[in-house]
Write an enzyme that holds these catalytic residues in place. Structure first.
Site, PDB file in Angstrom:
ATOM      1  N   LEU A  17       0.729  -1.202  -0.225  1.00 50.00           N
ATOM      2  CA  LEU A  17      -0.030   0.021   0.034  1.00 50.00           C
ATOM      3  C   LEU A  17       0.887   1.220  -0.133  1.00 50.00           C
ATOM      4  O   LEU A  17       0.461   2.493  -0.852  1.00 50.00           O
ATOM      5  CB  LEU A  17      -0.955   0.019   1.237  1.00 50.00           C
ATOM      6  CG  LEU A  17      -1.636  -1.188   1.392  1.00 50.00           C
ATOM      7  CD1 LEU A  17      -2.764  -1.177   2.637  1.00 50.00           C
ATOM      8  CD2 LEU A  17      -2.662  -1.549   0.135  1.00 50.00           C
ATOM      9  N   CYS A  83       1.846   3.937   6.527  1.00 46.38           N
ATOM     10  CA  CYS A  83       1.471   2.523   5.988  1.00 46.38           C
ATOM     11  C   CYS A  83       2.195   1.216   6.511  1.00 46.38           C
ATOM     12  O   CYS A  83       2.160   0.298   6.314  1.00 46.38           O
ATOM     13  CB  CYS A  83       1.700   2.279   4.279  1.00 46.38           C
ATOM     14  SG  CYS A  83       0.404   3.408   3.458  1.00 46.38           S
ATOM     15  N   TYR A 158      -2.867  -7.780  16.484  1.00 46.29           N
ATOM     16  CA  TYR A 158      -2.950  -6.947  15.366  1.00 46.29           C
ATOM     17  C   TYR A 158      -4.293  -6.019  15.518  1.00 46.29           C
ATOM     18  O   TYR A 158      -4.368  -4.830  15.199  1.00 46.29           O
ATOM     19  CB  TYR A 158      -3.052  -7.898  14.214  1.00 46.29           C
ATOM     20  CG  TYR A 158      -3.277  -7.196  12.974  1.00 46.29           C
ATOM     21  CD1 TYR A 158      -2.279  -6.338  12.261  1.00 46.29           C
ATOM     22  CD2 TYR A 158      -4.484  -7.042  12.134  1.00 46.29           C
ATOM     23  CE1 TYR A 158      -2.149  -5.925  11.037  1.00 46.29           C
ATOM     24  CE2 TYR A 158      -4.550  -6.534  11.049  1.00 46.29           C
ATOM     25  CZ  TYR A 158      -3.455  -5.887  10.392  1.00 46.29           C
ATOM     26  OH  TYR A 158      -3.536  -5.296   9.107  1.00 46.29           O
ATOM     27  N   THR A 193      -1.532  -7.456  -1.617  1.00 45.08           N
ATOM     28  CA  THR A 193      -0.050  -6.967  -1.353  1.00 45.08           C
ATOM     29  C   THR A 193       0.902  -8.114  -0.843  1.00 45.08           C
ATOM     30  O   THR A 193       0.406  -9.023  -0.532  1.00 45.08           O
ATOM     31  CB  THR A 193      -0.131  -5.777  -0.021  1.00 45.08           C
ATOM     32  OG1 THR A 193      -0.170  -6.602   1.156  1.00 45.08           O
ATOM     33  CG2 THR A 193      -1.035  -4.775  -0.224  1.00 45.08           C
TER      34      THR A 193
HETATM   35  N1  LIG Z   1      -2.814  -5.880   2.697  1.00 42.15           N
HETATM   36  C1  LIG Z   1      -3.848  -6.004   3.272  1.00 42.15           C
HETATM   37  O1  LIG Z   1      -4.876  -6.647   3.133  1.00 42.15           O
HETATM   38  C2  LIG Z   1      -4.208  -5.006   4.505  1.00 42.15           C
HETATM   39  C3  LIG Z   1      -5.505  -4.845   5.149  1.00 42.15           C
HETATM   40  C4  LIG Z   1      -5.488  -3.962   6.402  1.00 42.15           C
HETATM   41  C5  LIG Z   1      -4.820  -3.205   6.785  1.00 42.15           C
HETATM   42  N2  LIG Z   1      -3.468  -3.317   6.267  1.00 42.15           N
HETATM   43  C6  LIG Z   1      -2.157  -2.610   6.490  1.00 42.15           C
HETATM   44  O2  LIG Z   1      -1.668  -1.768   5.686  1.00 42.15           O
HETATM   45  C7  LIG Z   1      -0.264  -1.372   5.946  1.00 42.15           C
HETATM   46  C8  LIG Z   1       0.399  -1.662   4.817  1.00 42.15           C
HETATM   47  O3  LIG Z   1       0.356  -3.223   4.681  1.00 42.15           O
HETATM   48  P1  LIG Z   1       0.750  -3.751   3.406  1.00 42.15           P
HETATM   49  O4  LIG Z   1      -0.250  -4.807   2.939  1.00 42.15           O
HETATM   50  O5  LIG Z   1       1.238  -2.945   2.327  1.00 42.15           O
HETATM   51  O6  LIG Z   1       2.161  -4.752   3.672  1.00 42.15           O
HETATM   52  P2  LIG Z   1       3.523  -4.862   3.130  1.00 42.15           P
HETATM   53  O7  LIG Z   1       4.235  -5.851   4.060  1.00 42.15           O
HETATM   54  O8  LIG Z   1       3.518  -4.973   1.791  1.00 42.15           O
HETATM   55  O9  LIG Z   1       4.361  -3.423   3.513  1.00 42.15           O
HETATM   56  C9  LIG Z   1       4.296  -3.145   4.876  1.00 42.15           C
HETATM   57  C10 LIG Z   1       5.580  -2.496   4.824  1.00 42.15           C
HETATM   58  O10 LIG Z   1       5.982  -1.824   6.080  1.00 42.15           O
HETATM   59  C11 LIG Z   1       7.433  -1.822   6.316  1.00 42.15           C
HETATM   60  N3  LIG Z   1       7.772  -1.889   7.664  1.00 42.15           N
HETATM   61  C12 LIG Z   1       7.494  -2.840   8.694  1.00 42.15           C
HETATM   62  N4  LIG Z   1       7.931  -2.519  10.000  1.00 42.15           N
HETATM   63  C13 LIG Z   1       8.763  -1.308   9.737  1.00 42.15           C
HETATM   64  C14 LIG Z   1       9.111  -0.541  10.721  1.00 42.15           C
HETATM   65  N5  LIG Z   1       9.315  -0.737  11.938  1.00 42.15           N
HETATM   66  N6  LIG Z   1       9.535   0.539  10.316  1.00 42.15           N
HETATM   67  C15 LIG Z   1       9.518   0.878   8.949  1.00 42.15           C
HETATM   68  N7  LIG Z   1       8.723   0.262   7.889  1.00 42.15           N
HETATM   69  C16 LIG Z   1       8.207  -0.959   8.559  1.00 42.15           C
HETATM   70  C17 LIG Z   1       7.762  -3.335   5.749  1.00 42.15           C
HETATM   71  O11 LIG Z   1       9.317  -3.396   5.559  1.00 42.15           O
HETATM   72  C18 LIG Z   1       7.077  -3.103   4.486  1.00 42.15           C
HETATM   73  O12 LIG Z   1       7.838  -2.625   3.583  1.00 42.15           O
HETATM   74  C19 LIG Z   1      -0.063  -2.436   7.404  1.00 42.15           C
HETATM   75  O13 LIG Z   1      -0.212  -1.353   8.407  1.00 42.15           O
HETATM   76  C20 LIG Z   1      -1.197  -3.143   7.302  1.00 42.15           C
HETATM   77  O14 LIG Z   1      -1.602  -3.700   8.660  1.00 42.15           O
HETATM   78  C21 LIG Z   1      -3.088  -4.133   5.074  1.00 42.15           C
END
Ligand SMILES: NC(=O)c1ccc[n+]([C@@H]2O[C@H](COP(=O)([O-])OP(=O)(O)OC[C@H]3O[C@@H](n4cnc5c(N)ncnc54)[C@H](O)[C@@H]3O)[C@@H](O)[C@H]2O)c1
Length: 252
Positions: A17, A83, A158, A193
């Site tokens: 995202l 994100c 979570y 993602t």
């Molecule tokens: N993909 C989904 O279905 C979904 C649904 C609801 C919420 N979300 C939320 O959206 C956000 C993004 O998720 P995504 O699906 O893009 O995941 P993703 O794993 O593709 O990306 C998450 C990114 O966060 C980075 N990250 C993790 N810990 C970190 C830290 N301590 N400092 C800096 N960067 C850090 C990771 O390295 C990664 O690049 C998250 O908060 C997730 O909980 C995702």
């Protein structure tokens, strides 16, 4: 608020995202600073207008330095999209015993406290910028999850972290109102993602079938489009917007 010729921070900007949002912001003329961990940055493609900065969102000094880098871009820092996050699961009473407390703390530390850390230190910088029309200075968009409302089995940590972000949204908007900074949150449903990379195609299809309409998983570009809409819309503030195709998660 227009993002052209402004600086923007996107945490977790090297993947999923965050990466889609960083690319969209850059496409609209913002100078984007994508904060992420070294491993993720190492795998991320080069994108015009996006500068990767190694920042662990849980570390105050690293975030302060990252914000200073963005503030030195020569254009005002006006937007932040949080994100960065992790989405692991563990049952409160599992086969191996009770929920590990350190694991619970880690999830809250990254997802909730990390978001608050960036929100706070970036707000300090945004508050220093010259105001626009009607004293507006900037916008901060956080990422919760539908799990913040209806967390599933195994999502105690979570869901707690994401409910914290939902609860943070209104008081943060109220606190920062005097500085002309709006605060909004997106609560995504299931978006395709790398976070979903470990699940099978069959499981993915099952997830999609549970979404009323459109009956598919969300796309990162749709999250980016919504984040930009929230930034654009000057009267939206203190609100959490679900992006989930009307999905309401069942217990499992
Ligand atoms: N993909 C989904 O279905 C979904 C649904 C609801 C919420 N979300 C939320 O959206 C956000 C993004 O998720 P995504 O699906 O893009 O995941 P993703 O794993 O593709 O990306 C998450 C990114 O966060 C980075 N990250 C993790 N810990 C970190 C830290 N301590 N400092 C800096 N960067 C850090 C990771 O390295 C990664 O690049 C998250 O908060 C997730 O909980 C995702």
């Amino acid at each position: 608020m227009q993002v052209k010729d402004t600086a923007a921070i996107v945490t977790g900007g090297a993947s999923g995202l965050g990466a889609a949002t960083a690319a969209e912001l850059a496409g609209r003329g913002a100078k984007v600073f994508a904060f992420d961990l070294p491993d993720s940055i190492g795998k991320a493609p080069a994108v015009d207008g996006v500068q990767y900065v190694e920042v662990d969102v849980t570390d105050e000094d690293q975030v302060r330095e990252g914000v200073a880098t963005a503030a030195g871009a020569g254009v005002p820092l006006r937007s932040v999209v949080n994100c960065a996050g992790i989405g692991p699961s563990m049952r409160i009473l599992g086969r191996k015993g009770p929920h590990d407390l350190g694991f619970y703390a880690k999830v809250v530390q990254i997802n909730l406290i990390g978001s608050f850390n960036v929100l706070t230190l970036a707000a300090e910088e945004i508050a220093r910028t010259e105001p626009l029309e009607h004293d507006a200075r900037g916008v901060i968009v956080n990422t919760a999850s539908v799990a913040g409302y209806e967390g599933q089995i195994g999502q105690a940590a979570y869901a707690s972290s994401k409910a914290g972000i939902i609860g943070l949204t209104l008081p943060a908007a109220r606190d920062l109102a005097q500085h002309g900074i709006r605060v909004l949150t997106i609560a995504p449903g299931i978006v395709e993602t790398p976070m979903l990379a470990t699940v099978s195609e069959e499981f993915r299809e099952g997830l999609a079938k549970g979404v009323p309409f459109p009956q598919r998983l969300g796309r990162p570009e749709e999250y980016a489009q919504l984040a930009l809409s929230l930034i654009d819309h000057d009267y939206l503030n203190g609100e959490v917007v679900r992006m989930d195709g009307a999905l309401r998660m069942a217990p499992r």
